[in-house]
Design an enzyme around this catalytic site. Structure first.
Site, PDB file in Angstrom:
ATOM      1  N   LYS A 188     -38.104 -65.041 -78.997  1.00 50.34           N
ATOM      2  CA  LYS A 188     -37.869 -64.106 -77.901  1.00 50.34           C
ATOM      3  C   LYS A 188     -37.706 -62.703 -78.436  1.00 50.34           C
ATOM      4  CE  LYS A 188     -34.654 -62.121 -74.934  1.00 50.34           C
ATOM      5  NZ  LYS A 188     -35.397 -60.942 -75.276  1.00 50.34           N
ATOM      6  N   THR A 222     -23.570 -56.878 -82.685  1.00 45.35           N
ATOM      7  CA  THR A 222     -22.457 -57.777 -83.021  1.00 45.35           C
ATOM      8  C   THR A 222     -21.912 -58.457 -81.776  1.00 45.35           C
ATOM      9  OG1 THR A 222     -21.920 -56.571 -85.022  1.00 45.35           O
ATOM     10  CG2 THR A 222     -20.114 -57.798 -83.996  1.00 45.35           C
ATOM     11  N   GLU A 245     -27.917 -61.624 -88.020  1.00 43.50           N
ATOM     12  CA  GLU A 245     -28.072 -60.313 -88.676  1.00 43.50           C
ATOM     13  C   GLU A 245     -27.621 -59.291 -87.644  1.00 43.50           C
ATOM     14  OE1 GLU A 245     -29.831 -61.972 -92.110  1.00 43.50           O
ATOM     15  OE2 GLU A 245     -29.217 -59.923 -91.728  1.00 43.50           O
TER      16      GLU A 245
HETATM   17  O1  TXE Z   1     -29.088 -55.560 -78.802  1.00 43.72           O
HETATM   18  P1  TXE Z   1     -28.851 -57.022 -78.291  1.00 43.72           P
HETATM   19  P2  TXE Z   1     -29.383 -54.313 -77.935  1.00 43.72           P
HETATM   20  C1  TXE Z   1     -27.046 -52.938 -82.216  1.00 43.72           C
HETATM   21  C2  TXE Z   1     -27.063 -51.472 -81.879  1.00 43.72           C
HETATM   22  C3  TXE Z   1     -27.362 -51.471 -80.405  1.00 43.72           C
HETATM   23  C4  TXE Z   1     -26.622 -52.704 -79.954  1.00 43.72           C
HETATM   24  C5  TXE Z   1     -27.170 -53.259 -78.678  1.00 43.72           C
HETATM   25  O2  TXE Z   1     -25.774 -50.915 -82.071  1.00 43.72           O
HETATM   26  O3  TXE Z   1     -26.857 -50.308 -79.781  1.00 43.72           O
HETATM   27  O4  TXE Z   1     -26.838 -53.647 -80.989  1.00 43.72           O
HETATM   28  O5  TXE Z   1     -28.591 -53.252 -78.764  1.00 43.72           O
HETATM   29  C6  TXE Z   1     -31.246 -60.680 -76.954  1.00 43.72           C
HETATM   30  N1  TXE Z   1     -28.150 -64.624 -75.793  1.00 43.72           N
HETATM   31  N2  TXE Z   1     -28.292 -53.402 -82.775  1.00 43.72           N
HETATM   32  O6  TXE Z   1     -28.775 -54.359 -76.578  1.00 43.72           O
HETATM   33  O7  TXE Z   1     -28.303 -57.085 -76.918  1.00 43.72           O
HETATM   34  C7  TXE Z   1     -31.924 -59.434 -76.482  1.00 43.72           C
HETATM   35  O8  TXE Z   1     -32.746 -59.700 -75.364  1.00 43.72           O
HETATM   36  C8  TXE Z   1     -29.250 -64.586 -76.565  1.00 43.72           C
HETATM   37  C9  TXE Z   1     -28.336 -53.668 -84.191  1.00 43.72           C
HETATM   38  O9  TXE Z   1     -30.853 -54.177 -77.998  1.00 43.72           O
HETATM   39  O10 TXE Z   1     -28.093 -57.637 -79.375  1.00 43.72           O
HETATM   40  C10 TXE Z   1     -32.717 -59.028 -77.700  1.00 43.72           C
HETATM   41  O11 TXE Z   1     -33.910 -59.781 -77.804  1.00 43.72           O
HETATM   42  N3  TXE Z   1     -29.989 -63.457 -76.776  1.00 43.72           N
HETATM   43  C11 TXE Z   1     -29.466 -54.596 -84.528  1.00 43.72           C
HETATM   44  C12 TXE Z   1     -31.770 -59.384 -78.828  1.00 43.72           C
HETATM   45  O12 TXE Z   1     -30.866 -60.354 -78.281  1.00 43.72           O
HETATM   46  C13 TXE Z   1     -29.558 -62.327 -76.179  1.00 43.72           C
HETATM   47  C14 TXE Z   1     -30.754 -54.151 -83.897  1.00 43.72           C
HETATM   48  C15 TXE Z   1     -30.954 -58.198 -79.333  1.00 43.72           C
HETATM   49  O13 TXE Z   1     -30.357 -57.623 -78.213  1.00 43.72           O
HETATM   50  C16 TXE Z   1     -28.409 -62.282 -75.372  1.00 43.72           C
HETATM   51  C17 TXE Z   1     -30.574 -53.947 -82.489  1.00 43.72           C
HETATM   52  C18 TXE Z   1     -27.693 -63.502 -75.177  1.00 43.72           C
HETATM   53  N4  TXE Z   1     -26.604 -63.562 -74.423  1.00 43.72           N
HETATM   54  C19 TXE Z   1     -29.354 -53.548 -81.948  1.00 43.72           C
HETATM   55  N5  TXE Z   1     -28.256 -60.994 -74.915  1.00 43.72           N
HETATM   56  C20 TXE Z   1     -29.682 -54.776 -86.017  1.00 43.72           C
HETATM   57  N6  TXE Z   1     -28.775 -55.455 -86.685  1.00 43.72           N
HETATM   58  O14 TXE Z   1     -30.677 -54.322 -86.543  1.00 43.72           O
HETATM   59  C21 TXE Z   1     -29.262 -60.274 -75.458  1.00 43.72           C
HETATM   60  N7  TXE Z   1     -30.054 -61.062 -76.211  1.00 43.72           N
END
Ligand code: TXE
Length: 482
Positions: free
Chosen positions: A173, A228, A248
């Site tokens: 996904k 996180t 990660e």
């Molecule tokens: O990440 P999300 P977002 C950090 C960065 C950013 C924050 C939120 O600070 O501002 O995370 O970003 C899926 N069960 N990083 O909202 O929500 C979602 O659809 C399963 C650091 O984009 O974590 C997407 O495919 N999956 C990071 C993926 O999880 C779920 C890079 C990441 O989304 C879910 C990106 C759930 N309940 C953001 N909810 C890094 N470490 O590089 C969402 N998703």
């Protein structure tokens, strides 16, 4: 308007609900395509396809799995310009970055793991003449692979490649914010002859599709990259189901510059570490600690170099800073810059959106690279992940002091140390609590090394042998020799 489709059982299919979400180009703020609003029914179909494909794929000789995955790499490389442009439009990052980093690294990920499985070793142990023990590594089954928006194809391929190379099947996904190159990957997999069901890509919202993958009884292994907060949610679901998970997550990475550093390199690389990909890389150096003797000259040189970065239309040549990936992320960055002002920080440069970059991008989500000083190490701006083009510079006097600062957040993903004193470099590397420590370099990656975070930056390690261990189950077979 283009409609992205799911990739399920080797077919490109509409979402069963028939519903779609808008896919926005962050450089223009305009809807430019549609992405399936996937749901549990789509996930169930994908898992069923993965289950059906698993027996044959897991018993396919490594040589054949490798050849098929290498074809995927070749096909992406043959369409590099197309993939690079798609990634640039979807994410808002400069075309130069997608051409030189994102897409080539995705190709490298597929090639690395396609060849790694041809050289995998396993262990044997003789029990003092009584028994021969050997370790059998076998594919785990159906893997759930969930990836974020900041490095879309780069991080999706970092999961897909080892998972299927090891003989698993997968339901992936991508982020709903940047789905385009995952859709293009689906087309490439069909052309490369990847057997139906080995890889399935289901698009949609995390709370619907991501959560359904994580909770599915038949998905045994979850590899997640994201924030996180979401990582905690994934772990909460997966733990009681005894799934194997790799998380990660976020970072708030220290970049430590000693007075004895090579300042030309330290300044140039610290600017790149702060603002590459608009600061949207989990490994970005968003907290810069500078030894007081070098603080003033470093700050002046760093600000001047930051002001030299060209913000512009990501499709144009010579642009260093493109658009922030989405309106919510743009608002998050703006919030933290305003918070920095409230916490008493000084904005030396940036701090607001730039003047309109051009007519095409007048409604895009652009933010000027921002440098803040005058904040203490424990304020929110220096503790919380902003994930944008914002960095804070803090002076320090002693080694012990800066080690405490570096370790003084909930995160532990990476760190960078600039010094020409080798014993000091090794001391810092040993004492800093992070999964990666770079010395006199940043984001120099060898795919063979373990990669991952400590504390709230993640659980588990991927990369190299660690990835092959993560995506396989090991069994010890003990045969009596007496
Ligand atoms: O990440 P999300 P977002 C950090 C960065 C950013 C924050 C939120 O600070 O501002 O995370 O970003 C899926 N069960 N990083 O909202 O929500 C979602 O659809 C399963 C650091 O984009 O974590 C997407 O495919 N999956 C990071 C993926 O999880 C779920 C890079 C990441 O989304 C879910 C990106 C759930 N309940 C953001 N909810 C890094 N470490 O590089 C969402 N998703």
């Amino acid at each position: 308007m283009q409609s992205i489709l799911h990739y399920i059982n080797g077919q490109l299919v509409e979402p069963r609900s028939g519903n779609y979400l808008d896919n926005i180009d962050p450089a223009t703020g305009a809807v430019y395509s549609r992405v399936p609003d996937g749901d549990g029914d789509d996930v169930n179909a994908a898992v069923a396809a993965a289950e059906q494909a698993f027996p044959a794929w897991s018993q396919t000789p490594a040589e054949k799995r490798s050849a098929c995955i290498l074809k995927i790499a070749d096909a992406i490389e043959a369409r590099l310009d197309e993939f690079a442009r798609a990634e640039c439009v979807d994410n808002g990052k400069p075309l130069s970055l997608t051409r030189n980093m994102d897409i080539p690294r995705a190709v490298k990920n597929f090639r690395f793991f396609a060849t790694a499985i041809l050289h995998s070793k396993s262990e044997t142990h003789m029990t003092d003449g009584q028994a021969l023990n050997y370790t059998l590594r076998q594919p785990r089954g159906i893997c759930g692979l969930i990836s974020p928006w900041n490095l879309p194809l780069y991080l999706l391929s970092w999961k897909i490649a080892p998972a299927i190379a090891a003989g698993n099947t997968a339901v992936a996904k991508p982020s709903e914010v940047t789905p385009m190159t995952a859709f293009m990957l689906s087309e490439v997999c069909r052309e490369a002859g990847l057997p139906a069901g080995v890889l399935n890509i289901v698009h949609g919202l995390g709370a619907k599709v991501g959560a359904a993958i994580t909770a599915h009884q038949k998905v045994t292994t979850i590899s997640f990259t994201g924030g996180t907060v979401t990582g905690r949610e994934v772990a909460r679901t997966a733990a009681p189901m005894f799934k194997k998970i790799s998380l990660e997550l976020g970072g708030k990475n220290p970049n430590i510059v000693f007075a004895d550093a090579d300042m030309d390199r330290a300044v140039a690389e610290s600017v790149r570490a702060a603002f590459a990909n608009q600061g949207q890389i989990c490994l970005c150096g968003s907290r810069i600690f500078v030894e007081r003797a070098a603080y003033e000259p470093f700050v002046n040189r760093f600000v001047a170099a930051t002001q030299g970065l060209k913000i512009g239309d990501p499709l144009e040549a010579g642009v260093d800073q493109g658009a922030i990936v989405s309106k919510p992320q743009f608002e998050k960055v703006s919030f933290y810059v305003n918070l920095a002002r409230e916490e008493g920080g000084t904005i030396l440069t940036g701090g607001s959106p730039p003047p309109t970059v051009n007519d095409r991008c007048k409604n895009g989500y652009f933010f000027t690279p921002t440098v803040i000083t005058g904040l203490g190490p424990n304020c929110r701006v220096n503790q919380e992940e902003i994930f944008g083009p914002v960095t804070s510079i803090i002076p320090f006097d002693a080694e012990e002091e800066v080690i405490d600062y570096a370790n003084g957040t909930a995160y532990g993903l990476s760190a960078t140390v600039w010094t020409q004193n080798l014993p000091k470099a090794h001391r810092l590397a040993e004492r800093i609590n992070s999964g990666t420590v770079w010395v006199n370099c940043w984001l120099l990656r060898d795919l063979r090394v373990p990669f991952g975070g400590m504390k709230q930056s993640g659980v588990g390690r991927e990369g190299g042998d660690e990835a092959m261990r993560f995506f396989t189950e090991s069994k010890n077979v003990c045969i009596s020799v007496s």
